[in-house]
Design a protein around this motif. Structure first.
Motif, mmCIF file in Angstrom:
data_model
loop_
_atom_site.group_PDB
_atom_site.id
_atom_site.type_symbol
_atom_site.label_atom_id
_atom_site.label_comp_id
_atom_site.label_asym_id
_atom_site.label_seq_id
_atom_site.Cartn_x
_atom_site.Cartn_y
_atom_site.Cartn_z
ATOM 1 N N SER A 157 0.816 -1.219 0.000
ATOM 2 C CA SER A 157 0.000 0.000 0.000
ATOM 3 C C SER A 157 0.846 1.263 0.000
ATOM 4 O O SER A 157 0.295 2.364 -0.080
ATOM 5 N N ASN A 158 2.167 1.137 0.092
ATOM 6 C CA ASN A 158 3.053 2.289 -0.029
ATOM 7 C C ASN A 158 4.399 1.820 -0.570
ATOM 8 O O ASN A 158 4.635 0.607 -0.716
ATOM 9 N N VAL A 159 5.266 2.743 -0.874
ATOM 10 C CA VAL A 159 6.533 2.389 -1.516
ATOM 11 C C VAL A 159 7.412 1.552 -0.589
ATOM 12 O O VAL A 159 8.089 0.621 -1.035
ATOM 13 N N PHE A 160 7.402 1.847 0.696
ATOM 14 C CA PHE A 160 8.202 1.040 1.619
ATOM 15 C C PHE A 160 7.701 -0.394 1.665
ATOM 16 O O PHE A 160 8.504 -1.341 1.676
ATOM 17 N N GLU A 161 6.397 -0.587 1.693
ATOM 18 C CA GLU A 161 5.854 -1.951 1.687
ATOM 19 C C GLU A 161 6.269 -2.684 0.417
ATOM 20 O O GLU A 161 6.583 -3.880 0.460
ATOM 21 N N LEU A 162 6.265 -1.981 -0.708
ATOM 22 C CA LEU A 162 6.716 -2.605 -1.954
ATOM 23 C C LEU A 162 8.170 -3.033 -1.837
ATOM 24 O O LEU A 162 8.518 -4.177 -2.169
ATOM 25 N N LEU A 163 9.027 -2.140 -1.373
ATOM 26 C CA LEU A 163 10.444 -2.472 -1.208
ATOM 27 C C LEU A 163 10.613 -3.677 -0.286
ATOM 28 O O LEU A 163 11.364 -4.610 -0.596
ATOM 29 N N ALA A 164 9.919 -3.672 0.836
ATOM 30 C CA ALA A 164 10.023 -4.775 1.787
ATOM 31 C C ALA A 164 9.549 -6.082 1.170
ATOM 32 O O ALA A 164 10.185 -7.130 1.319
ATOM 33 N N VAL B 137 12.655 -3.406 -9.736
ATOM 34 C CA VAL B 137 11.221 -3.507 -9.453
ATOM 35 C C VAL B 137 10.722 -2.223 -8.806
ATOM 36 O O VAL B 137 9.686 -1.673 -9.199
ATOM 37 N N VAL B 138 11.441 -1.733 -7.810
ATOM 38 C CA VAL B 138 11.017 -0.520 -7.113
ATOM 39 C C VAL B 138 11.014 0.676 -8.064
ATOM 40 O O VAL B 138 10.070 1.458 -8.093
ATOM 41 N N LEU B 139 12.073 0.811 -8.850
ATOM 42 C CA LEU B 139 12.151 1.929 -9.792
ATOM 43 C C LEU B 139 11.006 1.871 -10.804
ATOM 44 O O LEU B 139 10.441 2.899 -11.182
ATOM 45 N N ASN B 140 10.640 0.673 -11.216
ATOM 46 C CA ASN B 140 9.585 0.518 -12.208
ATOM 47 C C ASN B 140 8.202 0.684 -11.597
ATOM 48 O O ASN B 140 7.396 1.512 -12.049
ATOM 49 N N VAL B 141 7.908 -0.103 -10.593
ATOM 50 C CA VAL B 141 6.551 -0.154 -10.048
ATOM 51 C C VAL B 141 6.210 1.106 -9.258
ATOM 52 O O VAL B 141 5.100 1.657 -9.388
#
Length: 223
Positions: free
Chosen positions: A27-34, A124-128
């Motif tokens: 639900s946020n960028v940190f969650e995506l990274l994790a 992935v982070v840079l893209n998504v």
């Protein structure tokens, strides 16, 4: 795959799935990274099951660091390499708080400096999260790139560079999602579902797989 086949190849994939998205839940960028950090040698479904519990109690770098390694470990022990991942996630959270104001950085250099974050995770982070036209080459993309002839390479970096060279600009932002999903659900490692493949006409391996019985296809897939 011939150069003139690449655009129609992606046009077919886009028509079937106009807005592809990661199957990881966040639900946020940190969650995506994790979630991506935790996904190495684990399925997205397995990661999602663990992160639903984890993110309910810690969904920011500050909260994750405060949670501590032991409690992070308790939430993610159902996925592979959970002890190392817990330590990396805890240390990454500390660095984000102390060096980046609690925000996930938007540069490859800063992302890859985080514990447990390699080139694929950074892509992935840079893209998504940030809409960069990167190619996160996992086992699925590596297989599809080589098997179809779209982006042959001996290692993930070679495949990534070939994709960046060959994928038309209009498709680059979403390309890695289409290729991952295609490898995950159609172009399977042991038994590619060529009969169900919408892009089989563009595939260099079509003569090898089509018309062969399942056992023979499995042997060919292992080549």
């Amino acid at each position: 795959m011939k150069a003139q086949q690449i655009e129609p190849f992606f046009a077919v994939l886009r028509a079937a799935n106009p807005q592809p998205a990661s199957e990881l839940e966040y639900s946020n960028v940190f969650e995506l990274l994790a979630a991506v950090l935790l996904s190495a040698q684990a399925t997205d479904a397995g990661v999602n099951k663990a992160t639903r519990r984890l993110f309910a109690v810690a969904n920011t770098p500050a909260r994750m660091h405060a949670l501590g390694v032991e409690r992070i470990t308790g939430h993610i022990q159902s996925i592979g390499l959970f002890r190392n991942k817990a330590r990396n996630l805890h240390e990454t959270s500390r660095i984000l708080v102390e060096q980046h104001g609690g925000e996930v950085p938007r540069t490859r250099e800063a992302l890859e400096a985080l514990p447990g974050v390699g080139r694929k995770t950074a892509n992935v982070v840079l893209n998504v999260a940030f809409g960069e036209p990167t190619m996160a080459v996992d086992t699925h993309i590596f297989r599809v790139g080589n098997r179809t002839g779209l982006a042959p390479g001996k290692n993930p970096l070679e495949v990534e560079m070939k994709l960046l060279e060959r994928v038309p600009p209009a498709y680059r932002v979403d390309a890695h999602h289409w290729l991952i999903l295609h490898g995950r659900y159609v172009c399977l490692a042991r038994r590619p579902l060529c009969e169900e493949c919408a892009v089989a006409a563009f595939c260099d391996s079509r003569p090898l797989f089509q018309g062969n019985p399942p056992r023979e296809r499995e042997a060919l897939a292992g080549r």
